[in-house]
Design an enzyme around this catalytic site. Structure first.
Site, mmCIF file in Angstrom:
data_model
loop_
_atom_site.group_PDB
_atom_site.id
_atom_site.type_symbol
_atom_site.label_atom_id
_atom_site.label_comp_id
_atom_site.label_asym_id
_atom_site.label_seq_id
_atom_site.Cartn_x
_atom_site.Cartn_y
_atom_site.Cartn_z
ATOM 1 N N ASN A 23 -37.580 -28.041 5.570
ATOM 2 C CA ASN A 23 -37.407 -28.093 7.018
ATOM 3 C C ASN A 23 -38.500 -28.901 7.704
ATOM 4 O O ASN A 23 -38.256 -29.564 8.706
ATOM 5 C CB ASN A 23 -37.300 -26.674 7.589
ATOM 6 N N ARG A 121 -24.103 -22.182 15.842
ATOM 7 C CA ARG A 121 -25.176 -23.166 15.879
ATOM 8 C C ARG A 121 -24.974 -24.233 16.961
ATOM 9 O O ARG A 121 -24.866 -25.434 16.670
ATOM 10 C CB ARG A 121 -25.372 -23.811 14.496
ATOM 11 N N ASP A 304 -34.144 -17.033 7.023
ATOM 12 C CA ASP A 304 -33.879 -17.754 5.768
ATOM 13 C C ASP A 304 -34.192 -16.911 4.531
ATOM 14 O O ASP A 304 -33.785 -17.252 3.427
ATOM 15 C CB ASP A 304 -34.688 -19.058 5.711
ATOM 16 N N ARG A 397 -29.342 -28.345 -1.761
ATOM 17 C CA ARG A 397 -29.808 -28.844 -0.464
ATOM 18 C C ARG A 397 -31.263 -28.476 -0.223
ATOM 19 O O ARG A 397 -31.951 -29.161 0.545
ATOM 20 C CB ARG A 397 -28.985 -28.219 0.668
HETATM 21 N N1 EPU Z 1 -29.637 -21.983 19.484
HETATM 22 C C1 EPU Z 1 -28.817 -22.068 20.589
HETATM 23 N N2 EPU Z 1 -28.700 -23.298 21.186
HETATM 24 C C2 EPU Z 1 -29.329 -24.395 20.721
HETATM 25 C C3 EPU Z 1 -30.151 -24.288 19.595
HETATM 26 C C4 EPU Z 1 -30.279 -23.060 18.998
HETATM 27 O O1 EPU Z 1 -28.230 -21.083 21.030
HETATM 28 O O2 EPU Z 1 -29.168 -25.472 21.315
HETATM 29 C C5 EPU Z 1 -29.776 -20.681 18.818
HETATM 30 C C6 EPU Z 1 -28.953 -20.607 17.525
HETATM 31 O O3 EPU Z 1 -27.621 -20.237 17.774
HETATM 32 C C7 EPU Z 1 -29.713 -19.565 16.749
HETATM 33 C C8 EPU Z 1 -31.169 -19.836 17.115
HETATM 34 O O4 EPU Z 1 -31.124 -20.536 18.366
HETATM 35 O O5 EPU Z 1 -29.386 -18.287 17.208
HETATM 36 C C9 EPU Z 1 -31.929 -20.638 16.083
HETATM 37 O O6 EPU Z 1 -31.191 -21.788 15.779
HETATM 38 P P1 EPU Z 1 -31.842 -23.205 15.702
HETATM 39 O O7 EPU Z 1 -30.830 -24.197 16.130
HETATM 40 O O8 EPU Z 1 -33.108 -23.245 16.430
HETATM 41 O O9 EPU Z 1 -32.078 -23.357 14.211
HETATM 42 P P2 EPU Z 1 -32.293 -24.750 13.547
HETATM 43 O O10 EPU Z 1 -33.442 -25.424 14.143
HETATM 44 O O11 EPU Z 1 -31.009 -25.475 13.480
HETATM 45 C C10 EPU Z 1 -33.988 -24.144 11.708
HETATM 46 C C11 EPU Z 1 -33.911 -24.247 10.209
HETATM 47 C C12 EPU Z 1 -33.016 -23.158 9.686
HETATM 48 C C13 EPU Z 1 -33.573 -21.799 10.120
HETATM 49 C C14 EPU Z 1 -33.705 -21.765 11.651
HETATM 50 C C15 EPU Z 1 -34.320 -20.485 12.166
HETATM 51 C C16 EPU Z 1 -34.057 -26.636 9.861
HETATM 52 C C17 EPU Z 1 -33.414 -27.862 9.354
HETATM 53 N N3 EPU Z 1 -33.347 -25.540 9.837
HETATM 54 O O12 EPU Z 1 -32.650 -24.304 12.121
HETATM 55 O O13 EPU Z 1 -33.071 -23.257 8.275
HETATM 56 O O14 EPU Z 1 -32.702 -20.793 9.717
HETATM 57 O O15 EPU Z 1 -34.503 -22.872 12.103
HETATM 58 O O16 EPU Z 1 -35.573 -20.297 11.625
HETATM 59 O O17 EPU Z 1 -35.219 -26.654 10.193
HETATM 60 C C18 EPU Z 1 -32.299 -23.037 6.076
HETATM 61 O O18 EPU Z 1 -33.302 -23.654 5.711
HETATM 62 O O19 EPU Z 1 -31.545 -22.419 5.282
HETATM 63 C C19 EPU Z 1 -31.976 -22.999 7.505
HETATM 64 C C20 EPU Z 1 -30.771 -22.704 7.988
#
Ligand code: EPU
Length: 431
Positions: A23, A121, A304, A397
């Protein structure tokens, strides 16, 4: 189709080094295109997601070269491009290129993001934040098009501390005119690493790792050398692998502070955990006891690690509950663990009630997403008999050289090729 074949029931013993963080690397690989000149990223994990991100950068004209775990990236010739939709949709962080590409090119079109299927998401925080910075964004036929002359600093508040939105908006704001603040920002270590990287390129980012991040816009950024920090989720998975098998494993090259939630739960469950400045040793009795887990943004228990931890608790003595609060459907592991003999019920969509069983049995199971795959791997290591895990593209991945690492700890795990009939999707009439 490839699968993992695991002969379980062997306690893991020995020590392993943690590779670079998926990440963190994915987020640095968005920021890197802001630099004028070459950047070298060391310790980049060679996994499906980083390869996909590197291909996306190439399609926008960046020169990208892998040399022994390091990525050399020169975005000097960056240009607008139609990206390969399949590649872009294979990872969520393809979308996190929108802001930095906009900052460099003034106009960009990207498809809606992909990533593991663990919830809706949405990207609304990203869109609101970019609009506050002055971007005009249109969504048509599955594609976002963003336009801006130069982004302008703004005050942004996130409804939830989203790691993705925090990192995307930080990266978008570093070349903006004026000051940007992000409140209720995510405090995950990947946010702090991104800030350190941006500052090494000449940016002025303060407060990363706290709820308020301040970014003072600069006119340009230069290339740099930067080491991707180690992967706290792979580290946590190895600790759980040691504990679930009743083994004795030392995981090196990690930051113990980042493992606090996992380590606390392992201790509470009865494992012996020792730590030094960059290592943690876990030694577990044959059977651990039940504990309750609640996922939360950092510094809470990481979502995670929820799925691997559920696998561990499936074998613990007593009833555990695991409540997932970050994603509404990160549950793909449950049916598969039950196929291996676990006794897990779902309550209210996101609370797992786990009645610990004495043993799991090997079975043919499928990974539905990355961490569900990790849960099945650790379950397979502890189960009696042979487990075959299909759809391991999900595991590839995020876990680098997983079989070799686990074999070095004494596991029996092989990558095998399945014939067409064995690859067919399971449909169990009893479930
Ligand atoms: N959210 C919203 N709106 C947005 C963005 C996020 O409602 O515009 C909500 C999501 O629905 C969720 C929360 O915020 O409830 C966290 O989601 P976020 O989008 O911030 O997660 P992410 O940045 O897409 C990263 C990691 C994930 C990890 C999450 C939480 C990366 C590439 N991915 O995701 O990693 O689960 O933060 O810690 O950095 C994994 O590695 O398996 C993985 C899924």
């Amino acid at each position: 189709m490839q699968a993992l074949a695991i002969k379980g029931g062997r306690p893991l013993h020995g020590s392993v080094d943690v590779p670079g963080s998926k990440n963190s690397a994915l987020s640095l690989l968005s920021a890197v295109i802001l630099a004028e000149g070459e950047t070298v990223l060391h310790n980049v994990p060679e996994i499906a997601d980083t390869r996909a991100k590197a291909r996306l950068l190439q399609s926008f004209g960046a020169k990208v070269e892998w040399r022994e775990g390091s990525l050399f990236i020169d975005p000097t010739e960056l240009h607008a491009a139609q990206v390969d939709e399949e590649v872009a949709r294979s990872i969520r962080t393809s979308f996190f290129l929108l802001g930095p590409l906009l900052a460099r090119l003034g106009r960009v079109t990207l498809p809606a993001p992909g990533g593991c299927k663990i919830g809706a998401r949405p990207v609304d925080y990203h869109l609101k934040g970019l609009s506050a910075l002055g971007a005009e964004i249109e969504f048509r036929n599955g594609y976002f098009t963003a336009r801006a002359e130069r982004l302008k600093g703004a005050d942004i508040y996130l409804d939830k501390p989203s790691p993705g939105a925090t990192q995307h908006l930080m990266t978008s704001a570093v070349l903006a005119e004026g000051v940007t603040t992000i409140d209720n920002a995510a405090m995950e270590p990947e946010v702090a690493s991104l800030a350190a990287f941006l500052n090494a390129m000449g940016a002025r980012v303060e407060g990363a790792g706290t709820p308020t991040v301040t970014i003072r816009g600069v006119d340009k950024l230069h290339g740099c050398r930067f080491r991707v920090p180690s992967d706290r989720m792979q580290a946590g998975t190895f600790l759980v692998g040691g504990a679930i098998t009743g083994g004795d494993v030392t995981v090196r090259n990690l930051l113990p502070g980042e493992q606090l939630p996992v380590v606390s739960k392992l201790r509470e469950a009865g494992a012996l955990v020792e730590e030094g400045h960059d290592w943690i040793r876990v030694a577990a009795p044959e059977r651990l006891r039940a504990v309750n887990v609640l996922t939360a943004p950092f510094p809470g228990f990481p979502t995670d690690m929820q799925q691997p931890m559920t696998a561990l608790l499936a074998l613990a003595r007593g009833v555990s509950t695991v409540e997932e609060t970050v994603y509404e459907s990160r549950i793909g592991h449950i049916q598969e663990l039950n196929r291996m003999g676990a006794n897990i019920m779902l309550q209210g969509g996101c609370v797992s009630i786990i009645q610990g069983v004495e043993r799991l049995q090997g079975a043919v199971v499928e990974a539905s997403d990355l961490r569900a795959g990790a849960a099945l791997v650790v379950a397979g290591l502890a189960a009696e008999g042979e487990t075959t895990i299909r759809k391991i593209g999900h595991i590839d991945r995020g876990y680098e050289k997983l079989e070799a690492t686990l074999r070095s700890l004494g596991a029996s795990i092989e990558r095998i090729e399945l014939g067409d009939s064995q690859s067919a999707v399971t449909s169990d009439p009893h479930l």
